[in-house]
Structure formats: C-alpha cells, structure tokens
Write a protein that holds these residues in place. Structure first.
Motif, mmCIF file in Angstrom:
data_model
loop_
_atom_site.group_PDB
_atom_site.id
_atom_site.type_symbol
_atom_site.label_atom_id
_atom_site.label_comp_id
_atom_site.label_asym_id
_atom_site.label_seq_id
_atom_site.Cartn_x
_atom_site.Cartn_y
_atom_site.Cartn_z
ATOM 1 N N VAL A 73 -12.374 1.089 -0.433
ATOM 2 C CA VAL A 73 -12.093 -0.091 -1.260
ATOM 3 C C VAL A 73 -10.592 -0.160 -1.506
ATOM 4 C CG1 VAL A 73 -12.514 -1.207 -3.481
ATOM 5 C CG2 VAL A 73 -14.350 0.061 -2.342
ATOM 6 N N VAL A 74 -9.995 -1.297 -1.168
ATOM 7 C CA VAL A 74 -8.559 -1.513 -1.364
ATOM 8 C C VAL A 74 -8.381 -2.672 -2.330
ATOM 9 C CG1 VAL A 74 -6.342 -1.929 -0.255
ATOM 10 C CG2 VAL A 74 -8.129 -0.702 0.984
ATOM 11 N N ASP A 75 -7.959 -2.371 -3.547
ATOM 12 C CA ASP A 75 -7.687 -3.419 -4.524
ATOM 13 C C ASP A 75 -6.283 -3.968 -4.298
ATOM 14 O OD1 ASP A 75 -8.185 -5.112 -6.611
ATOM 15 O OD2 ASP A 75 -7.787 -3.642 -8.183
ATOM 16 N N GLU A 76 -6.091 -5.253 -4.612
ATOM 17 C CA GLU A 76 -4.809 -5.938 -4.405
ATOM 18 C C GLU A 76 -4.343 -5.754 -2.961
ATOM 19 O OE1 GLU A 76 -4.049 -7.870 -6.620
ATOM 20 O OE2 GLU A 76 -4.946 -7.064 -8.442
ATOM 21 N N ALA A 77 -5.225 -6.096 -2.032
ATOM 22 C CA ALA A 77 -4.958 -5.842 -0.614
ATOM 23 C C ALA A 77 -3.748 -6.603 -0.094
ATOM 24 C CB ALA A 77 -6.189 -6.207 0.218
ATOM 25 N N GLN A 78 -3.376 -7.708 -0.744
ATOM 26 C CA GLN A 78 -2.208 -8.453 -0.277
ATOM 27 C C GLN A 78 -0.929 -7.631 -0.405
ATOM 28 O OE1 GLN A 78 -3.768 -9.160 -3.100
ATOM 29 N NE2 GLN A 78 -2.225 -9.106 -4.710
ATOM 30 N N LEU A 79 -0.930 -6.591 -1.248
ATOM 31 C CA LEU A 79 0.242 -5.709 -1.361
ATOM 32 C C LEU A 79 0.398 -4.830 -0.134
ATOM 33 C CD1 LEU A 79 -0.213 -4.476 -5.059
ATOM 34 C CD2 LEU A 79 1.181 -6.398 -4.246
ATOM 35 N N PHE A 80 -0.723 -4.455 0.502
ATOM 36 C CA PHE A 80 -0.692 -3.517 1.612
ATOM 37 C C PHE A 80 -0.812 -4.202 2.971
ATOM 38 C CE2 PHE A 80 -2.750 -1.597 -2.113
ATOM 39 C CZ PHE A 80 -1.786 -0.650 -2.422
ATOM 40 N N ALA A 81 -1.241 -5.455 2.990
ATOM 41 C CA ALA A 81 -1.314 -6.224 4.234
ATOM 42 C C ALA A 81 -0.765 -7.618 3.974
ATOM 43 C CB ALA A 81 -2.745 -6.286 4.745
ATOM 44 N N PRO A 82 0.540 -7.720 3.670
ATOM 45 C CA PRO A 82 1.114 -9.031 3.339
ATOM 46 C C PRO A 82 1.217 -9.916 4.574
ATOM 47 C CG PRO A 82 2.836 -7.368 3.430
ATOM 48 C CD PRO A 82 1.536 -6.635 3.599
ATOM 49 N N SER A 83 1.087 -11.221 4.351
ATOM 50 C CA SER A 83 1.162 -12.166 5.470
ATOM 51 C C SER A 83 2.591 -12.399 5.936
ATOM 52 C CB SER A 83 0.536 -13.507 5.065
ATOM 53 O OG SER A 83 1.212 -14.051 3.937
ATOM 54 N N GLY A 84 3.566 -12.093 5.096
ATOM 55 C CA GLY A 84 4.967 -12.289 5.476
ATOM 56 C C GLY A 84 5.853 -11.229 4.856
ATOM 57 N N ALA A 85 7.107 -11.215 5.277
ATOM 58 C CA ALA A 85 8.067 -10.249 4.751
ATOM 59 C C ALA A 85 8.412 -10.587 3.306
ATOM 60 C CB ALA A 85 9.329 -10.245 5.608
ATOM 61 N N GLY A 86 8.684 -9.547 2.530
ATOM 62 C CA GLY A 86 9.062 -9.735 1.135
ATOM 63 C C GLY A 86 10.249 -8.850 0.790
ATOM 64 N N GLU A 87 10.236 -8.331 -0.418
ATOM 65 C CA GLU A 87 11.335 -7.492 -0.863
ATOM 66 C C GLU A 87 11.220 -6.057 -0.349
ATOM 67 O OE1 GLU A 87 11.434 -7.713 -5.082
ATOM 68 O OE2 GLU A 87 11.948 -9.846 -5.125
ATOM 69 N N ILE A 88 10.058 -5.670 0.126
ATOM 70 C CA ILE A 88 9.887 -4.305 0.617
ATOM 71 C C ILE A 88 10.512 -4.176 2.017
ATOM 72 C CG2 ILE A 88 7.909 -3.584 -0.724
ATOM 73 C CD1 ILE A 88 7.385 -5.111 2.680
ATOM 74 N N SER A 89 10.767 -2.943 2.451
ATOM 75 C CA SER A 89 11.417 -2.704 3.734
ATOM 76 C C SER A 89 10.478 -3.059 4.887
ATOM 77 C CB SER A 89 11.841 -1.242 3.847
ATOM 78 O OG SER A 89 10.709 -0.392 3.881
ATOM 79 N N ASP A 90 11.063 -3.406 6.021
ATOM 80 C CA ASP A 90 10.271 -3.739 7.201
ATOM 81 C C ASP A 90 9.441 -2.550 7.674
ATOM 82 O OD1 ASP A 90 11.250 -6.304 7.189
ATOM 83 O OD2 ASP A 90 12.851 -5.882 8.641
ATOM 84 N N GLU A 91 9.998 -1.341 7.558
ATOM 85 C CA GLU A 91 9.285 -0.156 8.019
ATOM 86 C C GLU A 91 8.039 0.092 7.169
ATOM 87 O OE1 GLU A 91 8.239 3.318 10.037
ATOM 88 O OE2 GLU A 91 9.490 1.593 10.559
ATOM 89 N N ALA A 92 8.167 -0.029 5.832
ATOM 90 C CA ALA A 92 7.009 0.164 4.955
ATOM 91 C C ALA A 92 5.943 -0.881 5.237
ATOM 92 C CB ALA A 92 7.436 0.108 3.493
ATOM 93 N N ARG A 93 6.372 -2.116 5.426
ATOM 94 C CA ARG A 93 5.406 -3.186 5.725
ATOM 95 C C ARG A 93 4.712 -2.925 7.052
ATOM 96 N NH1 ARG A 93 5.472 -7.903 8.735
ATOM 97 N NH2 ARG A 93 4.061 -9.538 7.972
ATOM 98 N N ARG A 94 5.452 -2.451 8.040
ATOM 99 C CA ARG A 94 4.863 -2.220 9.368
ATOM 100 C C ARG A 94 3.790 -1.127 9.314
ATOM 101 N NH1 ARG A 94 5.098 1.244 13.296
ATOM 102 N NH2 ARG A 94 6.625 2.528 12.223
ATOM 103 N N VAL A 95 4.094 0.016 8.691
ATOM 104 C CA VAL A 95 3.130 1.122 8.687
ATOM 105 C C VAL A 95 1.912 0.784 7.826
ATOM 106 C CG1 VAL A 95 4.900 2.845 9.173
ATOM 107 C CG2 VAL A 95 4.347 2.306 6.806
ATOM 108 N N SER A 96 2.131 0.080 6.719
ATOM 109 C CA SER A 96 1.012 -0.275 5.849
ATOM 110 C C SER A 96 0.104 -1.299 6.520
ATOM 111 C CB SER A 96 1.542 -0.817 4.523
ATOM 112 O OG SER A 96 0.489 -1.171 3.665
ATOM 113 N N LEU A 97 0.696 -2.328 7.125
ATOM 114 C CA LEU A 97 -0.099 -3.348 7.801
ATOM 115 C C LEU A 97 -0.869 -2.749 8.974
ATOM 116 C CD1 LEU A 97 -0.925 -6.286 8.086
ATOM 117 C CD2 LEU A 97 1.164 -6.707 9.380
ATOM 118 N N SER A 98 -0.245 -1.823 9.699
ATOM 119 C CA SER A 98 -0.927 -1.164 10.819
ATOM 120 C C SER A 98 -2.133 -0.374 10.329
ATOM 121 C CB SER A 98 0.057 -0.243 11.544
ATOM 122 O OG SER A 98 -0.602 0.511 12.541
ATOM 123 N N ALA A 99 -1.981 0.352 9.212
ATOM 124 C CA ALA A 99 -3.092 1.136 8.679
ATOM 125 C C ALA A 99 -4.228 0.239 8.202
ATOM 126 C CB ALA A 99 -2.599 2.021 7.544
#
Length: 491
Positions: free
Chosen positions: A136-162
């Motif tokens: 169960v993943v609560d607030e899933a938009q934080l871990f699989a965002p549809s677009g880039a935000g304030e977080i780093s590209d690397e963090a977004r890439r590894v989280s979205l991949s997982a």
C-alpha cells in the motif's frame, strides 16, 4: 469470490465485498481529494485483510503506525542507508512480516529515494520468497509524479522506476500494488493505467473528474457526480469489486490516525492587554526553547530480530460455493468475448495469434480478472467457437470425442469436433469450405488438408460413395457421417 473482505455498504444497504485473491492479481487505485476519506478507506482495507495476507505500507506522514499495536505490524523508520533498507526489505519477504515503512520527517527527495530502495528490496527478493503481499502506497503522486517538480531528477527517476515495477511487474513476484492519490492528474499515467480496480472519492477539479470518469467507463456528463460524494463515500469498479460502477460508504475502523481530523477550537477569551503581557513580558529571562529531538531509529539488528519472530497470517478456508459462482461468471464472460470475435467481420479468418492481443484488451475492458486464458487455451476456444460448438454437448460419448480431440493441435480441435458432431448425429459430412472457415481460412483446400492430416494420425477415416460424396468415419467412437458434397458452397 473466494476470500471476501467487507469494505462497507452500498446505497441500498447491502454489504460491498472485495475479493482479496482477485486484488492480489489486479491491483487497486484509490483517488480522493484531501478530506474525502481516502486514508480511512486504506485503513479499513488493511484492518480487514490483516489476518489473510502479508502487508507493507509506505507511509509518508506516519498515519498508519497505529496498526502496530492492534495488528502487530513492525514499524520501520526510513532514516537508514539504502543498503540497510534493502536488507530489511529482503528479510520482510523471507519471514512474511507485515510492516509500516514510516517516512515521516524526511524531505521529499529523501522520501522518494527511501521508498525506491524499499520497493526495490521487496521486488528483488529471491524467487522462493515470492509470497503474496499487499503493498500500500499512500500519497502515491509523491513517488510517481506525472511531471518534474522541486525534487531532483535522479530521485524522481529511481522512485518512478520502482513504482512502475510494482504496478507493472510486481504481480509475478507476489506484490499487489494498492496506490492512493489526491490528484489523478499528478500521478504518472503508466503507473495508474496498470490498476484494474478503482475506488474514486470526492474530487473537484475538472481534469481529475474527467480522468476518474474515464477510468470507470462513465460518460463525461456523469463526471460532475464526484463533486457530490460525501466524506467516506466512493465509487467502486473492477473484477475484485463490482462489474459495474457501484457507490458505497466505507465502514468503521478499529485504529485511528495520529493526526486525526481537525476540529474547531475557539481562542481563549482574554483581553488585548492580557494577550500582550503573555507574549512580550520577561522575554529576556525565559530560556531558549530546546529543539524537538526525534526518537532514535531502532538498530537494524532489532528490526531483523522482530521480523524473524513475526508469525505469518493464518490461512483462511475457501468458500467452495462462492468460488464456483465466481469462476462460472468469469467463464461466461470469456465465452461471450470469444463468440464476439467469431461473429465480427473478418475476425474468423485471422489467426488466433493475431487476435490474442485484441482478446486481452477485451478481457480487461470487461473486467474478466487475472485468470485470462493463455494463447493455447484461447486458440482452442476460438476453434471450437468457429465450429459452432462452444464445447457444450453434454454426454459421456461426447466426452470421449473431446478427449480424442485433445490429441490434436489446439487450432484443429474445433474442426475435429465439428466433424464428430456430424458423425454423432448422422448429419452430412461438412464441405471443404465449412471446414476451412472453422479453421480460420478462406481456402477450401485447407479443409481437405485438415482431413488428410487427421486421417494420417488415425483420428478418422474418409471414404467416398459412388456419387463422389464424402463419408467420415470415427473408428474409436463408432460414429459415421451421412454422405456430403465436399465441394458444396455455403449460402
């Protein structure tokens, strides 16, 4: 339905159940704006299923740590190294312990990296430990965002991949993703699209309402109904829930969030002078406030020891009548889809392999569930449907014919049964064109080739009378067709 947990009740007051085994194969997406009751729904699902299946909750706000006292979940603080998190995740799968992965206190970038390490650890477990688990993943938009935000590209890439691995490939590893989001528009589409079950709550933005209506197969004019849902009310759809959109009210829960729902509290009735004295008097003599210290994270050894001592959930007996009813409904849907293919234009003349991808799409649209026929089974069903039999001739003799047909390639079984049906009833032998069409071909010569193939392998014997009409005998069954013109043309 084999193991059904009760989520709540419909508008008619009837209990609404979720098929837990079906959920393990088809995944779930929950959507609702803040205050819609989304976390309450997840808590109900977790509480009701705690005794049936292992659970892992990725908890960005620490809302679900209260499950530990009531249901024995192990709370894991995320302030650890990537290696520690992955080793703990491997132990979780090995010992089948239910856990809450608490990300509270980390910034967004660190939350994404920690969640990715945890999910990858679960995903990469050894094959012998691929036990069923609800993730169960609560607030899933934080871990699989549809677009880039304030977080780093690397963090977004590894989280979205997982997250993509969890929703797209996790089923084969026993991982059933249950993701909840406040905004569908902010959730990556390739993650949301893998869910087959949906629980849609109150939402107000047009783009979110449109996506919710699209996922539920509702008309656009019905999308505004999501604005009218009350707190704790959702619309359910999916093979584990309901074949048609169904409104329900989520039931009560035994545990509570640490944060709770905000309530009004009026300020104290003090005069202006009193308030100023309380704020400004004796500032020089009051000591500086000490910073709030976080509770130290438990050592990895303690976590591992707790996991090893955890007991797996007790298996729950299956209701055979409910299981039989559920399988009968699934079988009827599959048979109906196959008949639609046979009746649709040029589909009878396309190969089973070329039709199979379209068949999978139809199964998903019709909410058939996870137990979809493979290519070989689909080929056999298609051949039988093309022969106009549907595999439903009930007799002991016909069972022998079906058994003999199983020795032929899947695509020929329907043709053999078409001939056998004519032999059992003493009907005229089907023409070459009819045999070819049942095989999926437009060429009458293909029908003659099929007869030759079956005759060479001892399944039947072809003879001709003095008028050139064909008679087909079935030595193993003792049947024989009436004479029929092999060159007859269908009307």
């Amino acid at each position: 339905m084999k193991i059904g947990i009760e989520l709540g009740s419909s508008t008619a007051g009837q209990p609404v159940r979720l098929d837990l085994e079906e959920l393990l194969s088809t995944r779930l997406l929950v959507q609702g704006n803040s205050g819609s009751g989304k976390s309450h729904l997840l808590r109900r699902l977790l509480e009701q299923s705690a005794g049936h299946v292992q659970q892992a909750i990725i908890d960005p706000e620490g809302d679900f740590v209260s499950l530990a006292d009531r249901f024995g979940h192990v709370v894991i603080d995320a302030e650890r190294t990537q290696g520690e998190i992955q080793r703990i995740a491997a132990r979780i799968r090995r010992h089948r312990a239910s856990v809450v992965f608490n990300l509270e206190g980390l910034d967004a970038d660190a939350q994404m990296r920690s969640a990715a390490a945890f999910l990858n650890g679960l995903f990469e477990a050894e094959r012998e430990y691929w036990y069923p688990m609800l993730v169960v993943v609560d607030e899933a938009q934080l871990f699989a965002p549809s677009g880039a935000g304030e977080i780093s590209d690397e963090a977004r890439r590894v989280s979205l991949s997982a997250m993509t691995n969890l929703m797209c490939r996790g089923r084969k590893r026993g991982l059933a993703g249950v993701i909840a989001t406040q905004r569908l528009a902010k959730l990556a589409k390739n993650v949301a699209a893998e869910a087959s079950n949906f629980l849609m709550g109150r939402t107000f933005l047009d783009i979110d309402m449109a996506r919710a209506a699209d996922l539920l197969g509702m008309e656009k004019r019905q999308a505004e109904s999501f604005r009218d849902l009350n707190t704790g009310s959702f619309v359910a759809l999916g093979p584990a829930l309901s074949r048609r959109p169904l409104a329900l009210k989520i039931g009560y829960v035994e545990t509570a969030s640490r944060n709770g729902r905000p309530e009004l509290m009026p300020p104290p009735e003090l005069g202006s002078a009193q308030i100023q004295d309380l704020i400004f008097d004796d500032l020089a003599t009051e000591p500086m406030p000490t910073p709030v210290r976080r509770v130290e994270a438990r050592p990895v050894e303690d976590i591992i020891e707790t996991l090893e001592e955890a007991r797996p959930p007790e298996p729950v007996p299956v209701d055979p009548e409910a299981a039989a009813a559920f399988e009968a409904e699934r079988e009827a849907l599959v048979a109906e889809i196959v008949r639609q293919f046979v009746a649709d234009g040029d589909a009878p003349f396309r190969s089973a392999a070329s039709l199979y991808p379209d068949f999978l799409v139809h199964c998903r649209v019709r909410r058939v569930g996870s137990k979809v026929p493979d290519l070989a089974d689909f080929t056999r069903r298609l051949a039988i449907a093309r022969a106009g039999l549907d595999g439903r001739v009930d007799s002991e003799e016909w069972g022998r014919a079906v058994e003999q047909a199983s020795g032929l390639p899947e695509e020929m079984q329907g043709v053999f049964l078409l001939l056998a049906r004519a032999g059992m009833e003493g009907a005229p032998s089907p023409a070459d064109e009819v045999l070819a069409k049942a095989y999926g071909s437009r060429s009458p010569s293909r029908g003659r080739w099929l007869l030759t193939y079956m005759e060479e392998r001892g399944h039947l014997v072809c003879e001709a009378d003095f008028r050139g009409r064909r008679v087909v005998r079935f030595p193993a069954l003792g049947w024989k067709t009436a004479p029929g013109d092999p060159k007859a043309l269908s009307a």
